[in-house]
Design an enzyme around this catalytic site. Structure first.
Site, PDB file in Angstrom:
ATOM      1  N   GLU A 164       8.494  36.039  17.316  1.00  0.00           N
ATOM      2  CA  GLU A 164       9.129  35.337  16.192  1.00  0.00           C
ATOM      3  C   GLU A 164       9.767  34.052  16.691  1.00  0.00           C
ATOM      4  OE1 GLU A 164       8.248  35.764  13.029  1.00  0.00           O
ATOM      5  OE2 GLU A 164       9.090  37.795  12.993  1.00  0.00           O
ATOM      6  N   HIS A 165       9.595  32.995  15.929  1.00  0.00           N
ATOM      7  CA  HIS A 165      10.114  31.675  16.293  1.00  0.00           C
ATOM      8  C   HIS A 165       9.562  31.225  17.649  1.00  0.00           C
ATOM      9  CE1 HIS A 165      12.812  30.860  12.956  1.00  0.00           C
ATOM     10  NE2 HIS A 165      13.092  32.147  12.955  1.00  0.00           N
ATOM     11  N   GLU A 205       1.221  22.143   4.495  1.00  0.00           N
ATOM     12  CA  GLU A 205       2.637  22.562   4.505  1.00  0.00           C
ATOM     13  C   GLU A 205       3.484  21.589   5.320  1.00  0.00           C
ATOM     14  OE1 GLU A 205       4.459  26.400   4.715  1.00  0.00           O
ATOM     15  OE2 GLU A 205       2.681  27.375   3.925  1.00  0.00           O
ATOM     16  N   ASP A 241       1.710  31.806  10.056  1.00  0.00           N
ATOM     17  CA  ASP A 241       1.461  32.377   8.731  1.00  0.00           C
ATOM     18  C   ASP A 241       0.040  32.102   8.256  1.00  0.00           C
ATOM     19  OD1 ASP A 241       4.143  32.767   9.051  1.00  0.00           O
ATOM     20  OD2 ASP A 241       4.758  31.270   7.581  1.00  0.00           O
ATOM     21  N   SER A 264       3.953  31.849   0.718  1.00  0.00           N
ATOM     22  CA  SER A 264       3.489  30.466   0.558  1.00  0.00           C
ATOM     23  C   SER A 264       2.172  30.233   1.300  1.00  0.00           C
ATOM     24  CB  SER A 264       4.550  29.458   0.995  1.00  0.00           C
ATOM     25  OG  SER A 264       5.079  29.800   2.238  1.00  0.00           O
ATOM     26  N   ASP A 293       6.026  30.124  17.490  1.00  0.00           N
ATOM     27  CA  ASP A 293       4.787  29.383  17.195  1.00  0.00           C
ATOM     28  C   ASP A 293       4.956  27.874  17.300  1.00  0.00           C
ATOM     29  OD1 ASP A 293       6.243  29.259  14.808  1.00  0.00           O
ATOM     30  OD2 ASP A 293       4.530  29.681  13.506  1.00  0.00           O
ATOM     31  N   GLY A 307       9.914  36.353   3.710  1.00  0.00           N
ATOM     32  CA  GLY A 307       9.459  36.412   5.095  1.00  0.00           C
ATOM     33  C   GLY A 307       8.108  37.094   5.233  1.00  0.00           C
ATOM     34  N   LEU A 308       7.379  37.258   4.124  1.00  0.00           N
ATOM     35  CA  LEU A 308       6.054  37.883   4.192  1.00  0.00           C
ATOM     36  C   LEU A 308       4.944  36.863   3.925  1.00  0.00           C
ATOM     37  CD1 LEU A 308       6.857  41.241   2.329  1.00  0.00           C
ATOM     38  CD2 LEU A 308       6.869  40.782   4.781  1.00  0.00           C
ATOM     39  N   SER A 309       5.289  35.591   4.002  1.00  0.00           N
ATOM     40  CA  SER A 309       4.311  34.504   3.903  1.00  0.00           C
ATOM     41  C   SER A 309       3.651  34.366   2.543  1.00  0.00           C
ATOM     42  CB  SER A 309       3.209  34.663   4.946  1.00  0.00           C
ATOM     43  OG  SER A 309       3.686  34.282   6.174  1.00  0.00           O
TER      44      SER A 309
HETATM   45  C1  GLA Z   1       8.194  31.096   9.260  1.00  0.00           C
HETATM   46  C2  GLA Z   1       7.251  29.962   9.642  1.00  0.00           C
HETATM   47  C3  GLA Z   1       6.350  30.383  10.803  1.00  0.00           C
HETATM   48  C4  GLA Z   1       7.170  30.938  11.963  1.00  0.00           C
HETATM   49  C5  GLA Z   1       8.154  31.994  11.478  1.00  0.00           C
HETATM   50  C6  GLA Z   1       9.086  32.479  12.544  1.00  0.00           C
HETATM   51  O1  GLA Z   1       7.476  32.171   8.746  1.00  0.00           O
HETATM   52  O2  GLA Z   1       6.468  29.591   8.534  1.00  0.00           O
HETATM   53  O3  GLA Z   1       5.562  29.295  11.214  1.00  0.00           O
HETATM   54  O4  GLA Z   1       7.830  29.915  12.652  1.00  0.00           O
HETATM   55  O5  GLA Z   1       8.941  31.503  10.392  1.00  0.00           O
HETATM   56  O6  GLA Z   1       8.379  33.181  13.521  1.00  0.00           O
END
Ligand code: GLA
Length: 400
Positions: free
Chosen positions: A45-46, A169, A181, A137, A48, A133-135
């Site tokens: 996480e965090h 994005e 994502d 978008s 990418d 936080g499940l993407s």
């Molecule tokens: C969001 C961002 C991703 C990633 C996560 C954290 O989902 O869209 O690119 O940075 O936060 O891991």
């Protein structure tokens, strides 16, 4: 209510129902569909946006776009869940600061890359909660991109579409996010997690720890917004940390991002960097290592180790990266008293959204019940929650 574990099976029924709604709205049937899953990030996480490692899987909760060719040069879009519509000029979409920007971003990217953008009438429906936080978008972007690709006969592959949506994005919506994502939603594979190297963009499919595990997701009740500034602040802190590491001679002159730093450098970083930057760097460096540790534990079928890696990831996100919230922390702590749960952490960007719980397979209902009861005691209400399964990535279809 928890949605049924076999939600993937009723995807077709849902599509059929939405096709009926499209007919009702536009007075004719849709000709193409684009459908894209959300994702849950198991670990990484965090990392990418510093070209590190991530390990997401696409999940069986989808966003669906239905479309039919239209006259003129406009794209009419109706978002069913929001009961809101918008018209987009194919040639020159303008930002409006809401959900429709994710549709416009795809139109903008397609046009910028020289692709034909046909006029379409469109509906959008989603089974993914927004800002959780499940993407949702990225799933929206991929479903739209898939629909355009099919409608215009472009024949773009999944990776190209993921990159196109990511570009939208970053450049149109203006969020400097990494590729996690979009790659997860585009390239997901049933029963697998994806180990993505965000520097080389190499994607390895890793069987998701066999039959022994299940995934429970719990909403913390707090929505999160990437554009609010804290996400951008973390991106900037990572850049400042690598610059400071270079300046102190800890990183080599050619080291571009925190990805280039190894755990062996942590003592030197602690000595020379200011405390906040050191903690941000320590999260990224240790989190990259956790991705490969997690892959190795999946391969060995070592469920206990998987749980411990998640817990270590959560501590790092809470203490070093400071993206957790009291609600997310509380959910992870409550889960420690649930024997069916092996490990937990927040998933996605944090600052609200959901927690992910790794559950012993067959004990999902028990985990779900105990966690819900604990949430009722602590917060006064049952959380929104989902049992999810790793599924295939975005697809499109011509409709008869
Ligand atoms: C969001 C961002 C991703 C990633 C996560 C954290 O989902 O869209 O690119 O940075 O936060 O891991």
């Amino acid at each position: 209510m928890t949605e049924p574990a076999g939600a993937a099976q009723d995807l077709e029924a849902w599509i059929e129902e939405r096709v009926g709604a499209f007919r009702g709205r536009y007075g004719r049937p849709p000709r193409v569909l684009g459908c894209a899953p959300g994702r849950v990030n198991l670990i990484g996480e965090h990392t990418d946006y510093t070209e590190g490692l991530v390990l997401p899987c696409a999940i069986d909760r989808h966003t669906l776009v239905l479309a039919a060719p239209a006259a003129g040069d406009r794209i009419r879009v109706f978002a069913e869940d929001l009961e809101a519509g918008v018209e987009i000029e194919a040639g020159a979409p303008r930002r409006s600061g809401d959900w429709s920007d994710y549709v416009k971003a795809v139109v903008d990217s397609l046009a910028a890359l020289g692709h034909r953008v046909p006029a379409l009438d469109m509906t959008i429906a989603s089974r993914l909660p927004m800002r959780s936080g499940l993407s949702s978008s990225a799933a929206l972007g991929l479903a739209v991109a898939r629909a355009f690709d099919r409608a215009a006969g472009l024949g773009l592959d999944s990776r190209t579409l993921a990159e196109l949506v990511h570009r939208g994005e970053c450049e149109f919506v203006g969020i400097g996010c990494g590729i996690l994502d979009q790659f997860a939603s585009a390239l997901g594979r049933r029963g697998h997690a994806l180990r993505i190297d965000c520097r080389t963009r190499a994607v390895l499919e890793r069987p998701f720890a066999g039959e022994g595990l299940a995934l429970l997701i719990l909403h913390s009740g707090v929505e999160r917004r990437l554009a609010d500034g804290l996400y951008g602040q973390r991106v900037a802190e990572c850049q400042a940390a690598i610059a400071a590491a270079r300046q102190h001679g800890i990183a080599k002159p050619g080291d571009r991002t925190l990805r280039d730093l190894t755990p062996q450098l942590l003592p030197a970083l602690e000595r020379d960097l200011e405390p906040v930057l050191f903690r941000r760097a320590r999260h990224v460096v240790t989190e990259n290592a956790r991705v490969d540790d997690f892959c190795a534990a999946m391969e060995r079928g070592d469920s206990d180790a998987l749980g411990q890696i998640l817990a270590a990831g959560q501590r790092s996100l809470r203490d070093d990266y400071a993206v957790s919230t009291p609600e997310l922390d509380a959910q992870c702590e409550m889960a420690e008293d649930v024997p069916a749960i092996l490990g937990s952490r927040l998933t996605g960007a944090g600052f609200g959204g959901c927690t992910l719980h790794l559950v012993r397979a067959g004990r999902e209902a028990e985990a779900d019940e105990l966690m819900s009861a604990a949430c009722v005691r602590r917060f006064g209400s049952r959380p929104r929650r989902w049992i999810v399964t790793p599924c295939d990535g975005a697809f499109s279809r011509a409709l008869p």
